[in-house]
Write a protein that holds these residues in place. Structure first.
Motif, PDB file in Angstrom:
ATOM      1  N   GLN A  31      -6.793  -0.721  -9.138  1.00  0.00           N
ATOM      2  CA  GLN A  31      -6.149   0.534  -8.752  1.00  0.00           C
ATOM      3  C   GLN A  31      -6.153   0.710  -7.236  1.00  0.00           C
ATOM      4  O   GLN A  31      -5.165   1.169  -6.653  1.00  0.00           O
ATOM      5  N   GLN A  32      -7.246   0.311  -6.594  1.00  0.00           N
ATOM      6  CA  GLN A  32      -7.280   0.433  -5.139  1.00  0.00           C
ATOM      7  C   GLN A  32      -6.305  -0.528  -4.480  1.00  0.00           C
ATOM      8  O   GLN A  32      -5.703  -0.214  -3.450  1.00  0.00           O
ATOM      9  N   ARG A  33      -6.100  -1.696  -5.077  1.00  0.00           N
ATOM     10  CA  ARG A  33      -5.103  -2.632  -4.559  1.00  0.00           C
ATOM     11  C   ARG A  33      -3.692  -2.044  -4.672  1.00  0.00           C
ATOM     12  O   ARG A  33      -2.858  -2.228  -3.779  1.00  0.00           O
ATOM     13  N   VAL A  34      -3.418  -1.347  -5.772  1.00  0.00           N
ATOM     14  CA  VAL A  34      -2.129  -0.663  -5.904  1.00  0.00           C
ATOM     15  C   VAL A  34      -1.983   0.392  -4.812  1.00  0.00           C
ATOM     16  O   VAL A  34      -0.919   0.516  -4.180  1.00  0.00           O
ATOM     17  N   ALA A  35      -3.053   1.152  -4.571  1.00  0.00           N
ATOM     18  CA  ALA A  35      -3.020   2.184  -3.535  1.00  0.00           C
ATOM     19  C   ALA A  35      -2.768   1.574  -2.159  1.00  0.00           C
ATOM     20  O   ALA A  35      -2.045   2.149  -1.329  1.00  0.00           O
TER      21      ALA A  35
END
Length: 263
Positions: free
Chosen positions: A147-151
């Motif tokens: 999820q942080q990579r998507v962000a």
């Protein structure tokens, strides 16, 4: 982009009186730095960084980016400025009703980019952050690190020159934190983006930053190259952080090599 904060102060008014979140902070961040803002909880780190993109308006002082005082920007000028400054948060702040691709295309949709171009850009960014195969997934189907990579991909959608990271790894485990910090360092090196990292952890600063500033009770306690600050802290605030984090015997060879590319 170079960032110069000049005599920055921020005072909040409350029912119980005033609170000085920042007090006369002057700080210079060079183009291409991975710059850490470190300090204890409540030190003023987040307020300081949010003044860079004017999510917080300083009470006094100025924010100068590439020689231009942007402190009074409003309307179109402010929107253009913020399009050049990406931001990622501790809590990811993804849209749960959108798939991964839709999360990354969102800033481009706001700019009126065509659907085909937005999707192509988003897929390129998902490849950059290692999630090319997750475009059709939803945030609830991803791990915290994913999820942080998507962000991060979403924050890069508008090709920003500055990336602000507000405790971006605090919710992640050690191995995932290591991977995300490595990704941020790669982005700095490959894209020449100036990265500003807010953290309370010296181990985070040690891994990814080339320079740091220590903030204590709203004031700048000290700033310099990360290896110098950690090896021989001059301020009491920095010494306490070093002792608490157990950073001992910091050697110059341990520091990351950060590429300085023109933006």
């Amino acid at each position: 982009m170079m960032i110069h904060l000049k005599n920055l102060s921020k005072t909040y008014e409350g029912r119980s009186g005033t609170h000085d979140a920042l007090r006369d902070v002057t700080l210079h961040i060079e183009r291409g730095d991975v710059f850490g803002i470190i300090g204890q909880s409540g030190a003023g780190k987040s307020t300081l960084v949010r003044c860079i993109n004017l999510l917080e308006r300083p009470t006094s002082g100025s924010v100068v980016i590439d020689g231009v005082d942007v402190t009074v920007y409003e309307g179109k000028d402010l929107r253009v400025l913020r399009s050049k400054i990406g931001m990622i948060f501790q809590g990811f702040s993804l849209f749960q009703q959108r798939d991964v691709l839709g999360n990354v295309t969102f800033p481009l949709e706001l700019r009126g980019v065509s659907k085909a171009d937005a999707r192509a850009r988003a897929r390129d960014l998902l490849s950059l952050v290692g999630l090319a195969d997750k475009a059709d997934f939803y945030p609830s189907q991803l791990s915290g690190g994913q999820q942080q990579r998507v962000a991060i991909a979403r924050a890069l959608a508008n090709d920003p020159k500055i990336l602000l990271c507000d405790e971006a790894t605090s919710a992640l485990d050690t191995l995932t934190t290591h991977a995300i910090l490595g990704l941020l360092r790669d982005i700095n090196e490959q894209l020449g983006v100036t990265v500003v990292v807010i953290t309370h952890s010296l181990s985070v600063a040690r891994q990814v930053c080339n320079k740091v500033a220590v903030v204590d009770r709203g004031r700048l306690a000290e700033a310099g190259f990360v290896e110098d600050v950690l090896a021989a802290p001059r301020s009491e605030a920095a010494r306490l952080l070093v002792e608490a984090d157990g950073v001992i015997g910091f050697r110059h060879a341990d520091s990351p090599v950060i590429a300085k590319k023109a933006v």
